[in-house]
Design an enzyme around this catalytic site. Structure first.
Site, short mmCIF file in Angstrom:
data_model
loop_
_atom_site.label_atom_id
_atom_site.label_comp_id
_atom_site.label_asym_id
_atom_site.label_seq_id
_atom_site.Cartn_x
_atom_site.Cartn_y
_atom_site.Cartn_z
N LYS A 263 0.84 -1.20 0.00
CA LYS A 263 0.00 0.00 0.00
C LYS A 263 0.88 1.25 0.00
O LYS A 263 1.72 1.43 0.88
CB LYS A 263 -0.90 -0.02 1.23
CG LYS A 263 -1.71 1.25 1.47
CD LYS A 263 -2.47 1.15 2.79
CE LYS A 263 -3.11 2.48 3.17
NZ LYS A 263 -3.76 2.43 4.49
N ASP A 268 -2.49 10.17 4.03
CA ASP A 268 -3.88 9.77 4.20
C ASP A 268 -4.60 10.71 5.15
O ASP A 268 -4.46 10.62 6.37
CB ASP A 268 -3.95 8.34 4.73
CG ASP A 268 -5.38 7.87 4.92
OD1 ASP A 268 -6.28 8.48 4.32
OD2 ASP A 268 -5.60 6.90 5.67
N LYS A 275 -9.95 12.29 8.98
CA LYS A 275 -9.44 11.88 10.27
C LYS A 275 -9.39 13.07 11.23
O LYS A 275 -9.44 14.23 10.82
CB LYS A 275 -8.01 11.32 10.13
CG LYS A 275 -7.89 10.07 9.30
CD LYS A 275 -6.43 9.67 9.16
CE LYS A 275 -6.27 8.41 8.32
NZ LYS A 275 -6.76 7.21 8.99
N ASP A 286 1.70 6.24 5.85
CA ASP A 286 0.69 5.30 5.39
C ASP A 286 1.14 4.57 4.12
O ASP A 286 0.43 3.71 3.62
CB ASP A 286 -0.64 6.02 5.15
CG ASP A 286 -1.85 5.10 5.34
OD1 ASP A 286 -1.74 4.16 6.13
OD2 ASP A 286 -2.88 5.34 4.69
N ASP A 345 -12.12 6.65 4.33
CA ASP A 345 -10.91 6.37 5.11
C ASP A 345 -10.53 4.90 5.06
O ASP A 345 -9.53 4.49 5.62
CB ASP A 345 -11.09 6.84 6.55
CG ASP A 345 -9.78 6.94 7.30
OD1 ASP A 345 -8.73 7.08 6.65
OD2 ASP A 345 -9.79 6.86 8.55
N GLU A 347 -9.48 3.48 2.39
CA GLU A 347 -9.00 3.66 1.02
C GLU A 347 -7.91 2.68 0.62
O GLU A 347 -7.77 2.35 -0.56
CB GLU A 347 -8.51 5.10 0.83
CG GLU A 347 -7.07 5.38 1.23
CD GLU A 347 -6.77 5.12 2.72
OE1 GLU A 347 -5.63 4.77 3.02
OE2 GLU A 347 -7.67 5.28 3.55
N ARG A 349 -7.50 -0.46 1.06
CA ARG A 349 -7.99 -1.72 0.50
C ARG A 349 -8.49 -1.54 -0.94
O ARG A 349 -8.46 -2.48 -1.72
CB ARG A 349 -9.06 -2.32 1.40
CG ARG A 349 -10.35 -1.52 1.49
CD ARG A 349 -11.15 -1.86 2.73
NE ARG A 349 -10.49 -1.38 3.94
CZ ARG A 349 -11.00 -1.54 5.17
NH1 ARG A 349 -12.15 -2.15 5.34
NH2 ARG A 349 -10.34 -1.08 6.22
#
Length: 496
Positions: A263, A268, A275, A286, A345, A347, A349
């Site tokens: 990833k 993020d 967030k 991230d 959030d 995202e 995946r």
């Protein structure tokens, strides 16, 4: 820091500082510690008797030689209980040793092999673990500040047994490669997000591919659109930074292909499902999954396993804007499956779903993805252990065995069919979040829908990608977790 082998007796070494080790539950010195203590007139043994040296794992005690040895100081390193000693303990102890030496301001350290021969820790394994621990323990990210003046310049492993020298050299070389791979991952994730955009990450990947002889393709957003990567591009819609889909290939002609998927969300914000501002700055890391894959690919190119390996890194930011995904939207993935967006959030995946499908398209026989995927994994397993989900018992067992050697702990989580119910959607093939309950597992179940019959494992490193304090070979900041384990996995599969 230069790492090398000294073919000598530790008691005869002339260096700023030398090191020997003791176990927590043993009062009698042996091996290198006994040799050095003989020259010191029993000082170490006396300190053990007085309780000043306890031998706890990572404990360090400085003994001044007062001219009785060629070196001015001896650091006595604790190895913990003999019954619990393993390669991770040797790695941890070496990191603690280097940290102590750096605090003393010394430039050169020479150490006997710590715990060699105990519980099957061979000279090769000990040398590898110590080299890793020393290089990782000496790490600092000082690109944006004045470098430390106390940086250690050299670390030497001391071995005078002729039969062991070649094994030490072999372990040292492998340890150097793996430690530098992890430090690369640390460097990438430590960078502020304005200096580690998807474009910059792609450029770094190009540099590494060129230097170490790998092929690389960088897919643009237009390329991704032609492929049909609607899930990945959905994440990228909210940012002005161009997304990049990075594909590295080692031994591309080999049909026995392992795909490592990381990833690469370079920042993020959570998107529209934004967030909290508290701690959001840490979201520069991230992309730690992609960093681990890039580090592993560098190591794999040097270690040369006899299998083909593909590194797939979908890189984008996740930002809120008038173009960003919204809760309730539906996107179509590369696989053709549709996804209802419950939370923007969730995202990572989405990006991984298309990356897994692309790895399958390239012919991957095994896929291992790694990601800072769910806060639920941090809640469940803390900073110590990564979550492991797999559809293949043999692959899962191999990863667990690898994690024992690398010290990058993993714990397998279940994939019962009942969990799949949580990601069913009324309007699409699935939804991208199953809610808070079993969040790590349902995220894995989401990815599992894109794997099909391909052997697959998912490693959730959320909470493991950053350390709040220095301990052993870990420095404060991003950890680079996963790089060594992924490289070791490729080596293990190569031997099968």
């Amino acid at each position: 820091m230069k790492v090398s082998l000294l073919k000598d007796s530790i008691a005869d070494v002339s260096e700023d500082c030398i090191a020997v080790s003791v176990f927590q539950d043993e009062k009698t010195l042996s091996g290198a510690a006994a040799k050095v203590d003989g020259s010191l007139g029993g000082t170490i043994a006396s300190l053990i008797k007085q309780g000043e040296i306890k031998g706890k794992l990572g404990e360090t005690t400085v003994v001044h030689t007062m001219g009785k040895l060629l070196s001015d100081r001896v650091i006595v390193v604790g190895l913990g209980e003999r019954s619990k000693f393993n390669v991770e303990a040797a790695r941890f102890a070496a990191g603690s040793l280097v940290s102590k030496a750096r605090a003393l301001g010394v430039k050169g350290v020479a150490s006997a092999l710590l715990g060699v021969g105990v519980k099957g820790v061979t000279a090769e394994l000990c040398a590898q673990a110590m080299t890793e621990g020393a290089i990782l323990g000496a790490y600092s990210f000082d690109k944006y500040k004045k470098p430390e003046e106390t940086a250690i310049e050299s670390f030497s492993l001391v071995e005078d047994r002729k039969a062991a020298v070649s094994q030490v050299e072999k372990g040292l070389k492998k340890g150097e490669i793996l430690a530098h791979a992890q430090n690369l991952a640390r460097d990438l994730a430590n960078e502020p997000s304005n200096n580690m955009t998807p474009t910059i990450l792609a450029e770094r990947a190009k540099e590494i591919a060129k230097k170490f002889g790998m092929k690389i393709d960088i897919l643009s957003e237009k390329d991704a659109e032609k492929e049909g990567m609607g899930a990945f591009l959905g994440v990228a819609r909210g940012t002005d930074e161009p997304a990049k889909f990075i594909v590295m290939r080692y031994r591309p002609s080999d049909k026995n292909v392992l795909a490592l998927v990381g990833k690469g969300i370079t920042f993020d914000s959570g998107g529209i499902s934004i967030k909290s501002s508290q701690g959001m700055g840490a979201m520069k890391a991230d992309m730690s999954g992609a960093a681990a894959v890039l580090g592993a690919m560098r190591a794999i190119a040097q270690l040369k396993p006899k299998i083909g390996v593909i590194g797939v890194m979908p890189a984008t930011e996740n930002m809120p804007s008038g173009h960003a995904l919204k809760p309730g939207d539906v996107v179509k993935s590369l696989s053709g499956k549709t996804i209802e967006i419950i939370s923007t959030d969730a995202e990572g995946r989405l990006a991984l779903a298309d990356a897994i499908s692309y790895a399958k398209k390239l012919g991957a026989k095994r896929i291992v993805d790694i990601a800072t995927l769910t806060g639920a994994c941090f809640v469940a397993l803390g900073e110590i252990t990564s979550g492991l989900i797999s559809n293949d018992d043999r692959l899962a067992d191999l990863l667990l065995d690898v994690s024992e050697k690398t010290g990058e702990k993993m714990w397998r989580l279940p994939t019962f069919d009942e969990y799949d119910e949580q990601i069913k959607s009324d309007i699409a093939d699935m939804k991208n979040s199953g809610g808070r309950a079993a969040g790590t597992i349902t995220a894995g179940m989401f990815l599992k829908r894109f794997v099909g019959d391909t052997s697959w494992a998912h490693i959730d490193i959320a909470g493991k990608e950053y350390s709040e304090k220095a301990k052993g070979y870990q420095q404060k900041g991003t950890t680079g977790v996963g790089a060594r384990s992924l490289a070791e996995l490729a080596l293990r599969l190569s031997r099968r």
